[in-house]
Each structure stands twice: as structure tokens, then as C-alpha cells.
Design a protein around this motif. Structure first.
Motif, mmCIF file in Angstrom:
data_model
loop_
_atom_site.group_PDB
_atom_site.id
_atom_site.type_symbol
_atom_site.label_atom_id
_atom_site.label_comp_id
_atom_site.label_asym_id
_atom_site.label_seq_id
_atom_site.Cartn_x
_atom_site.Cartn_y
_atom_site.Cartn_z
ATOM 1 N N GLU A 409 1.176 -1.378 0.385
ATOM 2 C CA GLU A 409 -0.134 -0.299 0.134
ATOM 3 C C GLU A 409 0.876 0.679 -0.041
ATOM 4 O O GLU A 409 1.883 1.434 0.295
ATOM 5 C CB GLU A 409 -1.157 0.184 1.615
ATOM 6 N N TYR A 410 0.291 2.229 -0.100
ATOM 7 C CA TYR A 410 0.959 3.338 -0.447
ATOM 8 C C TYR A 410 0.360 4.475 0.261
ATOM 9 O O TYR A 410 -1.296 4.986 0.370
ATOM 10 C CB TYR A 410 1.508 4.045 -1.854
ATOM 11 N N GLU A 411 0.828 5.716 0.434
ATOM 12 C CA GLU A 411 0.079 6.638 1.353
ATOM 13 C C GLU A 411 0.861 7.851 0.887
ATOM 14 O O GLU A 411 1.918 8.258 1.297
ATOM 15 C CB GLU A 411 0.101 6.229 3.056
ATOM 16 N N ALA A 412 0.002 8.431 0.459
ATOM 17 C CA ALA A 412 0.945 10.265 0.100
ATOM 18 C C ALA A 412 0.202 11.300 1.049
ATOM 19 O O ALA A 412 -0.636 11.179 1.392
ATOM 20 C CB ALA A 412 0.387 10.380 -1.574
ATOM 21 N N ASN A 420 2.853 10.600 -12.992
ATOM 22 C CA ASN A 420 4.060 9.463 -12.977
ATOM 23 C C ASN A 420 4.527 8.698 -12.428
ATOM 24 O O ASN A 420 5.272 7.988 -11.925
ATOM 25 C CB ASN A 420 4.673 9.631 -14.268
ATOM 26 N N VAL A 421 3.568 7.704 -11.179
ATOM 27 C CA VAL A 421 4.386 7.925 -10.220
ATOM 28 C C VAL A 421 4.718 5.564 -10.447
ATOM 29 O O VAL A 421 3.538 5.254 -10.496
ATOM 30 C CB VAL A 421 3.703 7.215 -9.103
ATOM 31 N N VAL A 422 5.823 5.461 -10.138
ATOM 32 C CA VAL A 422 6.031 4.148 -10.711
ATOM 33 C C VAL A 422 6.996 3.405 -10.031
ATOM 34 O O VAL A 422 7.737 3.864 -9.382
ATOM 35 C CB VAL A 422 6.651 3.737 -11.881
ATOM 36 N N VAL A 423 6.291 2.112 -8.681
ATOM 37 C CA VAL A 423 6.778 1.366 -7.800
ATOM 38 C C VAL A 423 6.881 0.143 -8.175
ATOM 39 O O VAL A 423 6.699 -0.598 -9.174
ATOM 40 C CB VAL A 423 5.782 1.315 -6.534
ATOM 41 N N SER A 424 8.405 0.075 -8.299
ATOM 42 C CA SER A 424 9.216 -1.587 -9.300
ATOM 43 C C SER A 424 8.910 -2.254 -8.091
ATOM 44 O O SER A 424 10.112 -2.046 -6.572
ATOM 45 C CB SER A 424 10.800 -0.640 -9.641
ATOM 46 N N VAL A 425 9.097 -3.704 -7.909
ATOM 47 C CA VAL A 425 8.807 -4.490 -6.749
ATOM 48 C C VAL A 425 9.755 -5.962 -7.164
ATOM 49 O O VAL A 425 9.169 -6.522 -7.787
ATOM 50 C CB VAL A 425 7.773 -4.923 -5.983
ATOM 51 N N GLU A 453 6.065 -3.910 -11.430
ATOM 52 C CA GLU A 453 5.929 -2.277 -11.704
ATOM 53 C C GLU A 453 4.506 -1.535 -11.633
ATOM 54 O O GLU A 453 3.756 -2.161 -12.894
ATOM 55 C CB GLU A 453 5.898 -1.922 -13.734
ATOM 56 N N TRP A 454 4.495 -1.214 -10.699
ATOM 57 C CA TRP A 454 2.918 -0.791 -10.331
ATOM 58 C C TRP A 454 2.961 0.394 -11.050
ATOM 59 O O TRP A 454 3.912 1.930 -10.525
ATOM 60 C CB TRP A 454 2.560 -1.009 -9.309
ATOM 61 N N SER A 455 1.727 0.887 -11.630
ATOM 62 C CA SER A 455 2.117 2.795 -11.861
ATOM 63 C C SER A 455 0.679 3.682 -11.727
ATOM 64 O O SER A 455 -0.208 2.243 -11.733
ATOM 65 C CB SER A 455 1.683 1.797 -13.639
ATOM 66 N N ILE A 456 0.389 4.724 -10.969
ATOM 67 C CA ILE A 456 -0.180 5.416 -11.148
ATOM 68 C C ILE A 456 -0.603 6.102 -11.511
ATOM 69 O O ILE A 456 1.397 7.313 -11.655
ATOM 70 C CB ILE A 456 -0.715 5.009 -9.139
ATOM 71 N N THR A 488 7.392 12.456 -10.099
ATOM 72 C CA THR A 488 7.320 14.067 -10.325
ATOM 73 C C THR A 488 5.971 14.855 -9.934
ATOM 74 O O THR A 488 5.054 14.324 -9.563
ATOM 75 C CB THR A 488 7.194 14.184 -12.267
ATOM 76 N N ALA A 489 6.286 15.797 -9.850
ATOM 77 C CA ALA A 489 5.202 16.733 -9.346
ATOM 78 C C ALA A 489 5.898 18.152 -9.694
ATOM 79 O O ALA A 489 7.432 18.238 -10.076
ATOM 80 C CB ALA A 489 5.552 16.390 -7.189
ATOM 81 N N ALA A 490 4.854 18.762 -9.462
ATOM 82 C CA ALA A 490 4.981 20.382 -10.186
ATOM 83 C C ALA A 490 5.457 21.478 -8.709
ATOM 84 O O ALA A 490 5.294 23.011 -8.998
ATOM 85 C CB ALA A 490 3.879 20.615 -10.957
#
Length: 526
Positions: A409-412, A420-425, A453-456, A488-490
Motif C-alpha cells: 500500500e502507498y500513502e501520499a 507518473n508514479v511507478v513502484v518497482s517491486v 511495476e505498479w503504475s499510478i 514527478t511533481a509540479a
């Protein structure tokens, strides 16, 4: 005791859930159920009604009736025990005890009835056992799903190969028509230095246009033009058949890599005309670029091992006439940010007024092409406070029998909207892709490197948290670490903003634009 039917019906006689357990015609059973509301009447407190052929054992459930129809020879005490068990099962599966809630879970209720009653006789089971039996997986169903998913993956692979073959044929056709040579001039363009290197002699900017820029690139480009004949004048290459054979073998090798999940980037050279720069074109006379790089190491059990933010402010000027300026900024971000100016920047002016200007106001800032910006300001931020971490990842692997269930799980935080979030497990070596049972986003399995690769696409206020669940063969929990993250973020931690550009030669200030980006350089959970 022989149970003829178990049903949930409305007071009007409409059967919402009905399960038959004996060899009796459907019309006959529907007639028995339809006759029940007329026999109940009003003001009666009985739990059963007997007719000439059957016995109705019932229990009100709010506006509905839970009804068990048995033969008259059955034991009334066993009938009541069966009714009591069914009355406990209905709330476990129904969303609500009304017609809509019962109707949505009709099949689940029927499956539960089947576990409680077999061939018309009550089974010696509890509510917990019934729920466990209903939740058990079917090997045949699982095998069918695996075969179906395998066919889908095979079809996708065929589609990708066909699309790749079509693209390659188009590329080969374009190369054959126009040629595939790249001029040395296009390779040399845009290679200006980007360091702020101010000289102390003469005009203060070296022998070129300023900040150490010279015309060596133009000289090299012109010499290359004169020393090499144009591509149209070259003779056809020898050994064409041998080269074609090598090309076919190379294409087959690339296809095998793609089949294993490797991403192949085609190296296609432009066939004609000058090469175009792969950067965003500048439209404003002055552009200021704010960029921050994240280096974060998180512990798998919680806590921060390393948190380091490094930022830069770069200046890009198109025309030399706009070089005589000063830049006024504002940094209202995190108090832990430490700023450092370039040695040739007036530090006293920056500390007192937040204005970036050269020590010698008569010297202009350099000009250059996109990508040739000069660094005016750098900053750094370090902390061990987990509250400032923009994205945390929790991984929970557990072994059950011959399978390992992995929940991630992720928490932001609400500070940043991540793109373009990519979590590589990393996964243990697998023959096939893992069985992903639930996911918020999309996933891809790199079989060559055994990485999931989990992409959001975007994490904002609508999805500050999310999860993925998948199943793999038995593996140690350390096999799923380290987990790598990129995004990335703005906006940035420093929240640095450019307020204005101040012209030193008078007149209106040149128009400027600001580009801001936060990106990850090394973001891991170990």
C-alpha cells in the motif's frame, strides 16, 4: 426430517431467494410458496403452520419471511433448529434485510443454504464453517482463469509483434527512400557549456559571447561539412546481402527480448534535414528553471534512513540584449532549506533583498540555446522527519501453504500531487507473471529482470492511498526488497518562486517564465 424448500419471501408472496431440495416439480413448489401468505393471517404468534401435506416453519425478518417447507413427518425441533441456523446465515450475506438487499446477494444466500442443508437433511455445521466452505477456492475455477489469462497474454504478444513488424517495415522503407545518415553539424549543435564561468579580465566573460562560450562548435561543424561528401554522393555499400542477414538476426534478437518483457527503444536516425533538439522550445526571452532532486531511503518497518533534497535555480536567456538583469525571488517553503549562491553572485544583495545579480552590474548574463542554462542558486534540505516524506510504501508479504500473499500500500501526503508514479517491486524468479488480485492503478511484469511495476498516473486528493495484492510461489520476505519508486511533481519543498526580473539598463523588464519540477533521483524502501 426432509426439507422440501428454504426461501425468503415477501409478505405479498414474492420469492426473493428460493432453494429446492427434493425431487418435486417447480410448479408444485411455487404453489406451496404462494399459498403461505394466505395461511399466515394476522395477529398470530405461531412459528409453524401445518396443511394436509406439508408443514411451514417460518420466522419474520423485518418485512420479510424466512420460510422452511418440510413434510409433516419431520421432527419439529429439528425444523426449528434448521430455521435458526438459516436465520443466522441471512444477515451474514445480505447487504440489508429488505427486498433490495436480499435480491443483490441472492446467489450467496443460496450457496449458504446448500452448505447448511444437503439432500433435504440438515448438516451438522456452524455459521463459521458455512462461511469458510463458501469462501474456499475451486481448483478448476483457478485453472480456468489461468488458462484464460494465458490466452489473453498470448494474444497481446501476437498483437505487439505484428505492430512491431509493421513499424519496422515502415522504418526500413523510409531509410531506403531517404537514406539514414546524420550530419556532424546536427550532432555538434546545442553543445554549449552550461557552467557559470565568469572571467575577471577584459569584458569579464572570456573571449566568446560570455560565461566561457566560444565558437569552437561552429568551426568544428563547418570543417566536418567540408571534409565529408554529402550522403547523396556516396556509393552503394558493398556486401548488402551480408548486412541484410545481420539485420534480420538483430531483429529476431530484439523480438526475443520483447517477448521476455524487455522494453526496446528503437534507435532511428533522422533521414534528412537537420536534427531537432529534444528539449521544450523556449518562447519567452528569459526562462528560470527550478528543479529539485529527491534522494530518499525508507526503512521497511517504518522510519527514514536518509532524506536529501538538492535543488537548483537555472537561468536561460535567448537574446544578449536581455542579459543585463537581476532576478528577484521568494522562498517561503520549508525552514530547513539551506541556500548557496554562485561565487559570482552578489551574496549581500541576495541575503538582504532576495535578489540575484552579478557582483559587477555591468556584465550581462550569458545567452544560449535550450539546455544551456546557467546555475544561479543551489540549495539543500536534509531531515529524518517521516512527516515530510511525500510518499510512503508499506509491503506485507505472508506465506500460506504453497503461496506467498503480498499486499503493498502507498500513502501520499497532501503537500504534493504526484505524477507518473511507478513502484518497482523485485520478485523471486518466476516462470509466469504473478497473480494480481487487486490493484489501484495498472501493473506490468518485467520477466527478464523479474520486477513488478505498479503504475499510478496521478496521485491527488482523490486517491491519497491505494494498494495492490498479488500472489507468488513461496518466497522469503526479503526477496521483495528493495522497492524503488519514481515520480514527478509540479511544486517543490523550497516553494521558490520568481517574482520579477529587474532591468539594469532601464526600460520595461523582459518577459520571463518559470518552470518548476520535483523528481526522484534515488527513492527506495530497504
Amino acid at each position: 426430517m426432509v426439507v422440501v424448500a428454504a426461501s425468503i419471501i415477501s409478505k405479498s408472496g414474492k420469492a426473493l431467494v428460493s432453494r429446492h431440495f427434493v425431487d418435486m416439480s417447480r410448479i408444485r413448489i411455487e404453489g406451496l410458496l404462494a399459498a403461505f401468505p394466505k395461511l399466515v393471517g394476522t395477529g398470530k404468534q405461531h412459528t409453524y403452520i401445518e396443511t394436509e401435506n406439508v408443514r411451514y416453519v417460518y420466522q419474520p425478518i423485518e418485512s420479510l419471511f424466512l420460510l422452511v417447507v418440510t413434510n409433516k413427518q419431520s421432527n419439529i425441533l429439528e425444523d426449528l433448529e434448521t430455521l435458526r441456523l438459516l436465520s443466522k446465515l441471512v444477515p451474514e450475506y445480505a447487504y440489508s434485510l429488505d427486498e433490495e438487499g436480499i435480491g443483490k446477494t441472492a446467489f450467496e444466500s443460496i450457496f449458504a443454504f446448500d452448505e447448511a442443508i444437503s439432500m433435504g437433511h440438515k448438516e451438522n455445521v456452524t455459521v463459521t464453517q458455512v462461511k469458510q466452505y463458501c469462501e474456499m477456492e475451486s481448483h478448476e475455477e483457478k485453472l480456468h482463469k489461468l488458462v484464460l489469462q494465458s490466452k489473453i497474454n498470448e494474444t497481446k504478444d501476437v498483437m505487439k509483434r505484428k505492430a512491431s513488424e509493421i513499424d519496422k517495415s515502415k522504418i526500413e522503407k523510409n531509410r531506403g527512400e531517404k537514406g539514414g545518415f546524420m550530419s556532424l553539424q546536427s550532432m555538434g549543435s546545442g553543445s554549449f557549456g552550461s557552467d557559470l564561468n565568469i572571467s575577471s579580465s577584459g569584458s569579464g566573460f572570456g573571449s566568446g559571447a560570455g560565461f566561457g562560450l566560444t565558437t569552437d562548435v561552429e568551426t568544428f561543424s563547418s570543417k566536418s561539412k567540408a571534409g565529408r561528401p554529402p550522403s547523396s554522393a556516396t556509393a552503394p555499400p558493398k556486401g548488402l546481402g551480408m548486412k541484410l542477414g545481420k539485420s534480420q538476426r538483430a531483429n529476431q534478437f530484439l523480438e526475443s527480448l520483447k517477448a521476455e518483457g524487455e522494453v526496446i527503444l528503437e534507435d532511428v536516425r533522422p533521414s534528412a534535414g537537420p536534427a531537432k533538439a529534444a528539449v521544450v522550445p523556449l518562447t519567452d526571452p528569459v526562462t528560470l528553471i527550478v528543479e529539485e532532486k529527491l534522494n530518499v531511503t525508507l526503512k521497511r518497518d517504518g522510519g527514514v534512513s536518509n532524506f536529501d533534497v538538492q535543488g537548483t535555480l537555472s537561468l536561460q536567456i535567448l537574446n544578449q540584449d536581455d542579459g543585463l538583469i537581476q532576478v528577484q525571488i521568494e522562498a517561503a517553503g520549508n525552514q530547513g532549506v539551506v541556500f548557496k549562491t554562485h561565487p559570482n553572485i552578489n551574496k549581500e544583495l541576495f541575503n538582504n533583498e532576495n535578489v540575484l545579480g552579478l557582483k559587477d552590474p555591468q556584465r550581462p548574463f550569458p545567452t544560449g540555446q535550450p539546455g544551456d542554462g546557467v546555475s544561479l542558486l543551489k540549495w539543500r534540505m536534509q531531515t529524518v522527519d517521516e512527516a515530510v516524506v511525500p510518499l510512503t510504501i508499506n509491503c506485507w508479504p505472508s506465506v500460506s501453504g504453497n503461496e506467498t500473499y503480498v499486499s503493498i500500500e502507498y500513502e501520499a501526503t497532501s503537500t504534493f500531487d504526484l505524477q507518473n508514479v511507478v513502484v518497482s517491486v523485485p520478485l523471486p524468479a518466476l516462470r509466469e507473471a504473478p497473480n494480481v488480485r487487486q490493484i489501484d492503478g495498472e501493473w506490468r511484469y518485467d520477466s527478464r529482470n523479474s520486477i513488478l511495476e505498479w503504475s499510478i498516473l496521478l496521485i491527488d486528493n482523490s486517491n491519497r492511498s491505494g494498494s495492490i495484492e498479488f500472489v507468488v510461489p513461496p518466497a522469503d520476505s526479503s526477496a521483495f526488497f528493495p522497492i524503488s519508486v519514481r515520480f514527478t511533481a509540479a511544486n517543490t519543498f523550497s516553494d521558490l518562486k520568481v517574482l520579477n526580473t529587474i532591468p539594469l539598463k532601464g526600460g520595461a523588464p523582459p518577459k520571463f517564465s518559470q518552470r518548476t519540477q520535483l523528481s526522484t533521483e534515488n527513492y527506495q524502501v530497504v
